[in-house]
Design an enzyme around this catalytic site. Structure first.
Site, short mmCIF file in Angstrom:
data_model
loop_
_atom_site.label_atom_id
_atom_site.label_comp_id
_atom_site.label_asym_id
_atom_site.label_seq_id
_atom_site.Cartn_x
_atom_site.Cartn_y
_atom_site.Cartn_z
N LYS C 85 -12.84 -3.22 9.38
CA LYS C 85 -11.97 -3.68 7.98
C LYS C 85 -12.72 -4.62 8.00
O LYS C 85 -11.69 -5.42 8.86
CB LYS C 85 -10.94 -3.08 7.05
CG LYS C 85 -10.89 -3.26 5.81
CD LYS C 85 -9.96 -2.50 5.36
CE LYS C 85 -10.07 -2.72 3.75
NZ LYS C 85 -8.89 -1.47 3.07
N SER C 160 -9.69 0.76 -0.76
CA SER C 160 -11.05 0.27 -0.63
C SER C 160 -11.60 -0.13 0.88
O SER C 160 -12.36 -0.31 1.23
CB SER C 160 -10.25 -1.18 -0.35
OG SER C 160 -8.91 -1.49 0.49
N SER C 184 -5.59 2.08 -0.16
CA SER C 184 -7.28 2.21 0.25
C SER C 184 -6.96 2.69 1.66
O SER C 184 -8.70 2.05 1.79
CB SER C 184 -6.74 0.71 0.59
OG SER C 184 -7.21 0.35 -0.84
#
Lengths: 477, 93, 493
Positions: C85, C160, C184
């Site tokens: 990420k 996210s 997330s």
């Protein structure tokens, strides 16, 4: 209407650690701008703080040396504001739960009159960097070497009634911190910084007047200057019937004045909240007690002990407790077996006089207390005359070296061998026939004259006792 | 939250927002804060605020230095690198 | 429609890749080339990645092959490409947090988890898309374009960590790292049909994870199946002296033996609300039945504070975020806005480069911490947070784990909630409570809607039960016997 000032000092003191508060950069002084920075103290995204244990312990020691209560559990808070010298956009500090609270500083207003001022709190925080605003440049320049350096902020109660008291308080505070080994408290290097809260009120009134904060007091002599100016300024406003505005003012060294920096009504809202990157700290009572037990003797206690236990005069005791290194040196010489009064005389008469002449620093002394003791032992053993010992010490202070080697190098060792002295004695006796006749005629004092001649002939190196014995023996012959 | 208040908060957070953004945020934040009023229903008298997980304690680090090998590289990544310094537009206070 | 070539068998699991690479039957380079080719072919549709540097990936693979040729075959993730990420710092690649305020930023250090990946022989494949600074539940808030759900390109992947979940689901990477503040990792894992673990707070180092809300942020693994998720967790977990919130031994490790026999599974009434999509409800009910059939016992219970988790969560995260994001001021890194004086530069940089949701949250947090509102908002939220922690503790006195849905609905269409912040916040209704209490929670695939949208079930346990959650999820995964292989191609183009 007679006015009286009310003064409280806020002192920032840099803790004497090797590394910064939350990262492993050096917490040094000087050097190139931005040479002591890393991802953490420049707030690179994703970096996190880890507390320096030594900083915590020094802060606890500061609290203990100033008789504070110390928390066994503590937290850090974030003080949020934007400034280019503050990399994270917040300062890690302590807000509602400072590490130490309610201590005191004893200081001498005038000789023999001591006063005690309360300390409200001592908290730990990280220093910001430095923003420079060079004249004529449309930019400001930022150096982050200082960013993250460990500080304690020592907030005093408004217990000080004059600029002189404020100055004496600051001196006493500084001495306490230095004796406890917490900081070198060097105002020129910025390791001690002082802000003052000042107000005036009619004499006898209980309520405080409107408080003004004076910043940028960057030297000891400026403490009194800045406060005198500010008190006078506020006094004039009151006399003219004007209102004093609550504000922050900056001291201008060159003019000796204070100028307004910002008014309080548009003060920043710092949005303090507990730093979520730093869970609670278990400081622990055992740690506090260990540090308390190991705390160096307070300078006031030393001063008292030097007089009561070692019989020094008040003056001597003061001089020897001026600086921690002086006291350390003095106690070292005493520990090596010298009588305290003799040690005090030598240190004051020779060592401190030398440092005074050469503007030297006792911290950088080239002679150890053991060396001084050894030198005096040579004098006691008649290997050196008193005058010669002084000369040897002077050379040692100037260039270092062991006492015996220095005395030899200076050719100041006493001549004690009667064989070596006999020839000189004979020569003097042959020459000074009149004095010899006087002596033989019963004038005892003539012996001293002869002794003096021999001493002179040996350039002061002859041992007077040996010479005396030789003279008497030869004169009787 | 009205536009004036939104303006104050934006200034505190150093966000330059246009009129339209201020108006939009003011109304959205009003709605969100209204929804958050719901917390008033929970009785919290005498409950300590949980700023950190309760059982976590911060560690201490030995006072050892380990200089970052390339401090100047950190300056160079600034849009305002100037020599050894970070340059910023003049501070007007 | 041309037939898509079938992927090699080892693409079904990271463990298979490690075995193949270690035995020498497949070269690390071949593995890397396979995933690079998949990304090149299909990521333009999905947009899971923000940065992929094929040359650098191949160089890492070649270096591994050289090591293996020398007989050095250690490394729990030998030859496994891992998608990371883009809020995790990795040297050699930008780290932008999908924000224009960090456009082009290259971190000077590796995050601890990235360091551990490299040490385990993994290949950093690329940086995945996210909602800007991890603020969102759909990956639509990216400053560099939304990610799409590979199961239906018209729908969101969740967020996210939407890029990481989509990458694993789409077959672009066998493993991915995400971060979970209020769901997330778990929410996109559920919407993309993969396994995602939010570890116990402190079990994985946050050093190098760009902070959103420090007291809640945790790095977590995403994988095709529970075994792979466990493998990645074993690599990234463990104490880190650089993170003051890191714990030793929090992960617990996998539990041996039969995870389901005698297990007391708490079923909170609040997790069966009317707002719950009936398909999600049915899929979770099937998990309950399978668990019971395997010897577990269901314990009905109540968690009445669940409804307060969202406001509590949003007050805490926005307050912390308003402070955490203060460092993005244009002074030391990142692009800088125009301004004749410092204030102007600050305002232009921050006002001009943060996206809407980030600005909204900074405003909210600044407000909640400001003088006069602190007690009513921030402090109140922390008190309710404490109450929620106590409620969980009481629940875990009655049961071992909690089971429920990860999300109220399957993946929703792009744009559906982007104009209504409160609706978007409600996506976190089942995932926000655990982080407030620091608990581990895991989402695993438990079925699909008739149109093929994945559904996730969530297990939550007490602090330090990460290993047990993984063991239970693995047992349930066997019972469910779903097809867990990655997609051969995105759907709904």
């Amino acid at each position: 209407m007679e006015l009286e000032p009310v003064i409280g000092l806020e002192v920032h003191c840099q803790l004497a650690t090797r590394s910064k508060l939350f990262c492993r950069c050096e917490a040094g002084f000087g050097g190139l701008p931005n040479s002591r920075i890393c991802p953490i103290c420049t707030a690179q995204p994703g970096t996190l703080p880890v507390l320096n244990e030594q900083a915590l312990e020094l802060a606890i020691k500061a609290g203990l040396a100033l008789s504070c209560q110390v928390r066994t559990q503590m937290k850090f808070d974030r003080k949020n504001y934007f400034y280019p010298d503050l990399p994270k956009g917040y300062q890690i500090s302590q807000f509602d739960e400072p590490l130490c609270e309610w201590g005191e500083v004893a200081f001498e207003v005038e000789k023999g009159v001591t006063k005690v001022a309360k300390i409200r709190r001592i908290h730990m925080e990280e220093d910001a960097g430095k923003a420079l605003h060079p004249d004529g440049l449309a930019s400001s320049l930022v150096d982050l070497n200082r960013a993250g350096v460990p500080l304690v902020e020592i907030v005093g109660q408004p217990d000080l009634a004059s600029p002189a008291e404020a100055s004496a308080y600051l001196q006493a505070l500084r001495r306490t911190l230095r004796f406890a080994g917490i900081s070198d408290c060097d105002m020129e290097k910025g390791s001690l910084r002082c802000d003052a809260n000042v107000s005036v009120r009619p004499k006898g009134q209980k309520e405080f007047g409107t408080k003004v904060e004076v910043k940028n007091i960057n030297s000891f002599k400026n403490v009194e200057r800045a406060l005198q100016f500010e008190i006078a300024r506020q006094g004039e406003l009151v006399a003219r019937g004007e209102k004093i505005v609550q504000e922050t003012r900056s001291f201008r060294d060159t003019e000796g004045t204070t100028v307004s920096m910002r008014k309080k009504e548009n003060a920043d809202d710092y949005r303090y909240f507990p730093d979520p990157d730093l869970p609670l700290f278990d400081v622990g009572a055992p740690r506090i007690e260990r540090l308390r037990a190991a705390l160096p003797e307070h300078w006031l206690a030393k001063r008292k002990r030097y007089q009561e236990q070692w019989g020094l005069s008040d003056y001597d005791a003061r001089v020897l407790t001026e600086e921690p290194a002086t006291a350390r040196f003095f106690e070292g010489v005493v520990a090596a077996g010298l009588a305290p009064k003799v040690a005090a005389n030598w240190i004051q008469g020779e060592v401190l006089a030398f440092l005074g002449e050469t503007k030297g620093d006792i911290e950088e002394l080239k002679t150890t207390s053991a060396q001084l003791r050894a030198l005096i032992a040579m004098e006691e053993g008649n290997e050196l005359s008193h005058q010669a010992a002084k000369k040897v010490l002077r050379r040692m202070l100037e260039s270092g070296g062991e006492p015996r080697a220095t005395a030899e190098a200076l050719d100041l060792l006493q001549i004690r061998d009667s064989g070596a002295l006999a020839a000189t004695v004979d020569a003097v006796l042959a020459q000074e026939t009149k004095v010899v006749a006087d002596y033989r005629g019963g004038k005892e004092t003539a012996l001293n004259a002869l002794l003096g001649r021999v001493m002179k002939a040996t350039k002061g190196k002859g041992d007077p006792n040996v010479i005396k014995e030789l003279l008497i023996a030869k004169l009787k012959a | 939250m009205d536009v004036r208040e939104a303006q104050k908060i934006a200034a505190l957070a150093r966000l330059e927002l246009c009129e339209a953004e201020l108006a939009r945020f003011a109304s959205q934040l009003t709605a969100i804060l209204g929804y958050f009023q719901k917390l008033g229903e929970v009785k919290t008298d005498g409950i300590p605020p949980a700023s950190h997980p309760r059982d976590l304690r911060s560690p201490l680090r030995p006072d050892r230095t380990e200089p970052f090998p390339a401090p100047q590289e950190l300056v160079q990544r600034s849009a305002g690198a100037e020599g050894e310094f970070f340059r910023v537009p003049r501070v007007l206070e | 429609m041309p037939a898509t070539p079938t992927s090699p068998a080892w693409t079904r699991s990271a463990r298979a890749i490690v075995a193949a690479v270690r035995s020498g039957s497949v070269r690390a380079r071949a593995v890397a080339d396979h995933y690079l080719a998949r990304i090149e072919r299909d990521d333009p549709l999905v947009h899971a990645f923000l940065h992929v540097d094929p040359a650098a990936v191949r160089a890492q693979a070649d270096a591994l092959d050289a090591r293996i040729a020398r007989g050095e075959t250690a490394g729990a993730l030998l030859g496994v490409p891992v998608a990371v990420k883009d809020n995790l710092c990795a040297v050699g690649s930008p780290t932008t947090c999908a924000s224009k305020i960090l456009e082009g930023y290259r971190p000077p250090y590796d995050a601890t988890v990235v360091e551990r990946l490299r040490a385990a022989g993994a290949i950093v494949l690329g940086k995945t898309n996210l909602d800007e600074f991890a603020m969102g539940a759909s990956t639509e808030n990216s400053g560099f374009g939304a990610t799409r759900n590979p199961h239906d390109l018209k729908r969101v992947p969740g967020g996210s960590s939407g890029g990481s979940a989509a990458a694993v689901a789409a077959g672009f990477a066998p493993l991915a790292l995400g971060s979970d503040t209020g769901g997330s990792v778990r929410q996109p894992a559920a919407l993309c049909g993969v396994v995602g673990l939010r570890p116990t707070y402190g079990a994985v180092s946050r050093y190098g994870l760009v902070a959103f809300a420090s007291s809640l942020d945790q790095v977590g693994p995403l994988a095709l199946n529970v075994d792979d998720c466990t493998l990645l967790m074993e690599v990234i977990g463990g104490h880190d002296p650089r993170d003051s919130t890191s714990r030793a031994g929090a992960f617990g490790g996998p539990t041996a033996g039969d995870a389901l026999a005698g297990l007391r599974i708490g079923i909170p009434a609040e997790y069966r609300s009317d707002a719950l999509d009936p398909q999600v409800r049915a899929a979770v009910a099937r998990v309950e039945q399978l668990a019971v059939a395997a010897g577990a016992r269901l314990v009905p219970l109540e968690l009445p504070l669940t409804q307060y988790a969202i406001p509590t969560y949003y007050l805490v995260v926005t307050s912390e975020a308003s402070s955490n994001l203060a460092r993005f001021d244009g002074v030391r890194y990142g692009p800088r806005g125009e301004g004749s004086d410092l204030s102007g530069m600050y305002g232009a940089t921050r006002g001009g480069r943060f996206g809407d949701e980030v600005k909204r949250r900074i405003m909210l947090g600044t407000y909640a911490l400001s003088a006069g509102y602190f007690d009513a908002y921030y402090k109140k939220a922390l008190q309710v947070r404490e109450c929620i922690g106590r409620e969980f503790a009481a629940a875990f006195a009655q049961c071992d784990v909690l089971l429920g849905p990860t999300t109220p609905t399957p993946a929703f269409p792009l744009g559906e909630k982007s104009d209504d912040p409160v609706q978007m916040y409600l996506c976190d209704v089942f995932t926000a409570p655990a982080p407030l209490a620091g608990l581990p929670a895991l989402s695993f695939p438990c079925g699909k809607t008739p149109t093929g949208l994945p559904i996730g079930a969530q297990l939550q346990g007490p602090c330090g039960s990460d290993g047990r959650l993984l063991a239970i999820a693995r047992a349930l995964e066997r019972q469910l016997a779903l097809d867990l292989s990655p997609l051969e191609a995105p759907r709904g183009a």
